[in-house]
Scaffold this motif. Structure first.
Motif, short mmCIF file in Angstrom:
data_model
loop_
_atom_site.label_atom_id
_atom_site.label_comp_id
_atom_site.label_asym_id
_atom_site.label_seq_id
_atom_site.Cartn_x
_atom_site.Cartn_y
_atom_site.Cartn_z
N THR A 38 12.53 -19.38 13.98
CA THR A 38 11.39 -19.32 13.05
C THR A 38 10.67 -18.00 13.26
N VAL A 39 10.57 -17.22 12.17
CA VAL A 39 9.89 -15.93 12.22
C VAL A 39 8.59 -16.07 11.43
N SER A 40 7.49 -16.05 12.14
CA SER A 40 6.19 -16.29 11.50
C SER A 40 5.08 -15.73 12.37
N SER A 41 4.03 -15.28 11.70
CA SER A 41 2.85 -14.81 12.42
C SER A 41 1.84 -15.94 12.57
N LEU A 78 10.31 -19.51 18.24
CA LEU A 78 9.34 -18.92 17.32
C LEU A 78 9.07 -17.48 17.73
N GLN A 127 7.31 -13.55 16.22
CA GLN A 127 6.54 -12.88 15.19
C GLN A 127 7.43 -11.89 14.41
N PRO A 128 7.06 -11.60 13.18
CA PRO A 128 7.81 -10.58 12.42
C PRO A 128 7.87 -9.27 13.20
N LYS A 141 12.55 -10.77 10.39
CA LYS A 141 11.74 -10.93 9.20
C LYS A 141 11.55 -12.43 8.92
N PRO A 142 10.51 -12.78 8.20
CA PRO A 142 10.33 -14.20 7.85
C PRO A 142 11.55 -14.80 7.16
N GLU A 143 12.25 -14.00 6.38
CA GLU A 143 13.43 -14.52 5.68
C GLU A 143 14.63 -14.76 6.61
N ASP A 144 14.52 -14.39 7.88
CA ASP A 144 15.55 -14.73 8.86
C ASP A 144 15.36 -16.14 9.41
N THR A 145 14.27 -16.79 9.03
CA THR A 145 14.02 -18.16 9.48
C THR A 145 15.12 -19.08 8.99
#
Length: 115
Positions: A112-115, A10, A12-13, A86-90
């Motif tokens: 998982t890319v998420s804040s 996990l 962060q962006p 970026k979140p879309e790299d998840t």
């Protein structure tokens, strides 16, 4: 042929991760390697390729300038350095090595890319 990915997690962006894929059961330095990814509900996507000697690098348009593929043939390992995530790299990221019409895959590692 065995491929084992590691390094997912996990983040962060805007963060970075480096994935590794260790190959065994074949002459690693003789074959091209690829990274793919598959997001939930989407088709598997080719992310990056590298030839047997470490050249011939190609990237999906969506990751150009942010991801770097490399390999260490002395350690039978291919890497994917991912920056500015970026979140879309998840996705689940898979290591692959092609043999004509046949492909060998690792088990995948979750990013998982998420804040």
């Amino acid at each position: 042929v065995q491929l084992v990915e590691s390094g997912g997690g996990l983040v962060q962006p805007g963060g970075s991760l480096t994935l590794s894929c260790a190959g065994s059961g074949f002459t690693f330095s003789s074959y091209a390697m690829r990274w793919y990814r598959q997001a939930p509900g989407k088709a598997r996507e080719l992310v990056a390729t590298i030839n047997s000697a470490g050249g011939g690098r190609n990237y999906a348009d969506s990751v150009k300038g942010r991801f770097t593929i490399s390999r260490d043939n002395t350690k039978n390992t291919v890497f994917l350095q991912m920056n500015s995530l970026k979140p879309e790299d998840t996705a689940v990221y898979y290591c692959n090595t092609p043999r004509g019409s046949k492909n060998y895959w690792g088990q995948g590692t979750q990013v998982t890319v998420s804040s």
